[in-house]
Design a protein around this motif. Structure first.
Motif: not given
Length: 399
Positions: A51-55, A60-64
């Protein structure tokens, strides 16, 4: 929409078991390029996140982790990047300066799947298909998101608009493709193509066409500068705005409701209009209702809940939960501090992303991200990130 939803449920238990391992393995910043990360896999790749989120952030990008909101990985990616779900439980579409790139958010790698072209635009999920519209070329790409699993570019349908424009397209469950009409200077409406890309319907009574959403019963709405155009059961129906200029440019739909949620603007000369009214368009009756929330909002403020609730994040910091049938605000959930929409649409502002029963809301001014349970109205989790985020999205399966 009539296509059965695939059984790809998220597993909270598996998520919880994997979380600590993920955070231990990938807590630090990854300064290699996405392509380098992909080539170094599997040795360099992170433990998969469920269930990753991406911001996005500047650079760049954060994967949470979708449950804990803990930062799983930082990926460097220069430029202004945009995000959309790819339609399965692993991937996200990243719009870059060069085109659409597929990110395996679960594994935090770019597998090398790209749809190159200037000005990548709207990404639409519907009836088990993902549709990409490239504004700079007018090219439409349709594919089954399940085909992304192999790491190869899916075999899919293509169509090229008569002229490039800022458009959008959606494939229906019967294989028909609805795509917008326009040029770089003027957008006028939409056409419908059969499975062989032969035109079967057309309507050009939708000036400034922008955005789409699908409602219960596979009624598709596209926004106009004077209302909304509905395509349902092979027919177009125009819903006129109560004002001469009544622009509905951003819409959200739900399988659980025949009513579409839209924004509503009435000043064509404004540098930036900050509306306080939203529109609710009933696709069964072709009636439009305006609701004044008493607070403004932005194009990143609209969402739908698991039961069809209309969700709007106001600049007063409150998430409004609205009954689409009545227009009544049933719940007001304080989430972030008061904010103002910036003049530049690319600048960061609080953003709403909804998945199942959870509303995720970013708060760039504080570098925070919040998870809110829509039904209880309680804030489940909050996290502070290294940098302020801009766009926010995540994996969404079963469309």
């Amino acid at each position: 929409m009539n296509k059965p939803i695939r059984n790809r449920a998220f597993t909270g238990t598996a998520l919880a078991l994997a979380a600590s391992a993920v955070l231990t393995a990938c807590g630090g910043e990854d300064t290699s390029s996405p392509d380098t990360q992909a080539k170094n896999a599997p040795g360099a790749k992170a433990v998969a996140v469920k269930e990753p989120l991406v911001a996005t952030f500047d650079g760049g990008l954060y994967v949470l982790d979708g449950e804990s909101l803990k930062l799983a990985k930082t990926i460097e990616l220069p430029g202004f990047n945009r995000l959309n779900p790819a339609g399965d439980d692993s991937h996200v579409i990243v719009s870059t300066d060069a085109g659409f790139r597929v990110l395996n958010a679960a594994e935090q790698t770019f597998p090398g799947i790209e749809y190159k072209g200037a000005k990548p635009g709207h990404v639409v999920l519907h009836a088990g298909k993902t549709v990409l519209f490239t504004d700079g070329t007018g090219e439409v790409n349709v594919f089954d998101p399940d085909d992304l699993d192999g790491g190869e570019k899916p075999q899919g349908r293509t169509y090229t608009s008569a002229e490039p424009h800022h458009g959008v397209a959606i494939e229906l469950s019967n294989g028909h493709l609805l795509s917008t009409l326009g040029t770089e200077e003027k957008r006028t409406g939409a056409l419908v193509l059969d499975q062989n890309n032969k035109e079967i319907k057309r309507n050009e009574d939708c000036p400034g066409v922008h955005g789409e959403a699908a409602a219960k019963g596979e009624a598709v709405g596209i926004g106009c500068e004077d209302g909304l155009l509905i395509y349902k059961d092979g027919k177009f129906t125009k819903v006129d705005a109560p004002d001469d200029y009544g622009r509905i440019g951003n819409q959200r739909g739900s399988d659980a409701s025949p009513i579409l949620l839209g924004d509503y603007k009435t000043d064509p000369e404004a540098e930036l209009e900050r509306p306080t009214r939203i529109s609710l368009i009933n696709t069964e009756t072709a009636k439009l209702r305006l609701v004044d929330l008493g607070t403004s909002y932005s194009f990143r403020s609209l969402g739908r809940g698991p039961h069809g609730e209309a969700l709007v994040l106001g600049t007063n910091g409150i998430l409004h939960v609205i009954d689409p049938e009545t227009g009544k605000v049933e719940k007001k959930i304080p989430v972030v501090d008061k904010w103002q929409e910036p003049l530049d649409w690319q600048q960061a502002r609080p953003t709403l992303f909804v998945r199942d029963h959870t509303a995720y809301v970013s708060e760039p001014g504080k570098r925070k991200l919040h998870a809110v349970d829509i039904e209880s109205g309680k804030k489940a989790t909050s996290v502070t990130l290294p940098k302020s985020t801009n766009e926010l999205s995540g994996v969404v399966a079963g469309h």
